[in-house]
Write an enzyme that holds these catalytic residues in place. Structure first.
Site, PDB file in Angstrom:
ATOM      1  N   HIS A  91       0.835  -1.205   0.000  1.00 38.96           N
ATOM      2  CA  HIS A  91       0.000   0.000   0.000  1.00 38.96           C
ATOM      3  C   HIS A  91       0.872   1.257   0.000  1.00 38.96           C
ATOM      4  O   HIS A  91       0.595   2.226  -0.721  1.00 38.96           O
ATOM      5  CB  HIS A  91      -0.874   0.062   1.264  1.00 38.96           C
ATOM      6  CG  HIS A  91      -1.885  -1.032   1.397  1.00 38.96           C
ATOM      7  ND1 HIS A  91      -2.008  -1.796   2.533  1.00 38.96           N
ATOM      8  CD2 HIS A  91      -2.842  -1.481   0.547  1.00 38.96           C
ATOM      9  CE1 HIS A  91      -2.987  -2.672   2.386  1.00 38.96           C
ATOM     10  NE2 HIS A  91      -3.512  -2.504   1.181  1.00 38.96           N
ATOM     11  N   LYS A 108     -17.704  -6.250   7.814  1.00 38.87           N
ATOM     12  CA  LYS A 108     -16.460  -6.989   8.084  1.00 38.87           C
ATOM     13  C   LYS A 108     -16.043  -6.800   9.536  1.00 38.87           C
ATOM     14  O   LYS A 108     -16.344  -5.773  10.143  1.00 38.87           O
ATOM     15  CB  LYS A 108     -15.334  -6.457   7.182  1.00 38.87           C
ATOM     16  CG  LYS A 108     -15.318  -7.050   5.791  1.00 38.87           C
ATOM     17  CD  LYS A 108     -13.996  -6.683   5.113  1.00 38.87           C
ATOM     18  CE  LYS A 108     -13.961  -7.077   3.657  1.00 38.87           C
ATOM     19  NZ  LYS A 108     -12.771  -6.540   2.971  1.00 38.87           N
ATOM     20  N   SER A 137      -2.805  -7.743   3.184  1.00 32.70           N
ATOM     21  CA  SER A 137      -3.115  -7.554   4.609  1.00 32.70           C
ATOM     22  C   SER A 137      -3.554  -8.875   5.229  1.00 32.70           C
ATOM     23  O   SER A 137      -3.253  -9.158   6.388  1.00 32.70           O
ATOM     24  CB  SER A 137      -4.230  -6.511   4.776  1.00 32.70           C
ATOM     25  OG  SER A 137      -3.810  -5.264   4.282  1.00 32.70           O
TER      26      SER A 137
END
Ligand code: PNS
Length: 169
Positions: A17, A41, A129
């Site tokens: 990122h 989530k 991630s």
């Protein structure tokens, strides 16, 4: 002035990122990194934590700011008068999902929101991630995936103290 949004979950932010952020910040005058507040989530870090982590990670890049958003990206972009979305592409496996999202956003915004893809630098192409969280959950080494201060916070979430990480962080 050319402005862009880089939206994502950033749970947590990785070197992949950060590579996209640095390169997008070189192309655009102003880059807003925006953390999605997704009620569907269950993230490792709260939105507030992710915003703080990102702010720390980008503090030396003057034309980058960090925010969070809920709801549709097109509405958020419109509220900021921004017309470009940045997304990173790691591999062909990302492409189908990203293409669908880009076309959906173009349609929902009647063409007002375009997506610019940056191909992830090769050294970060394997990073995600999700894998960072999985590796850390077993006490594995994530030092090649995230900055040290992020690694410490991730290990702490999984109940590992610094001693247990054998000075890895
Ligand atoms: O880091 P991620 O989880 O791959 O990021 C996905 C994100 C945040 C870019 C995407 O889920 C998103 O834009 N969500 C906001 C809701 C929305 O606008 N959906 C319509 C596009 S399909």
């Amino acid at each position: 002035m050319k402005a862009a949004i880089y939206p994502g979950s950033f749970d947590p932010v990785t070197y992949g990122h950060l590579d996209v952020i640095k390169r997008a910040a070189n192309i655009f005058d102003e880059l807003t990194v925006s953390v999605l507040n997704n009620k569907l989530k269950t993230p490792l870090f709260s939105v507030e934590e992710r915003v703080k982590i990102l702010q720390e990670a980008v503090r030396e890049i003057p034309n980058v700011k960090v925010e969070s958003f809920s709801g549709l990206l097109v509405d958020y972009a419109k509220s900021r008068d921004i017309h470009v979305v940045i997304r990173g592409l790691r591999a062909i496996t990302d492409f189908e999902y990203e293409l669908q999202n880009a076309q959906t956003n173009a349609k929902l915004s009647s063409g007002a929101l375009d997506t610019v893809f940056l191909t992830t630098s090769l050294e970060y192409a394997y990073l995600s991630s999700s894998s960072v969280k999985e590796i850390a959950s077993f006490g594995g080494d994530i030092s090649m995936c995230v900055p040290d201060f992020v690694a410490k916070l991730v290990y702490r979430k999984f109940g590992f103290g610094e001693k247990e990480m054998g000075g890895r962080t």
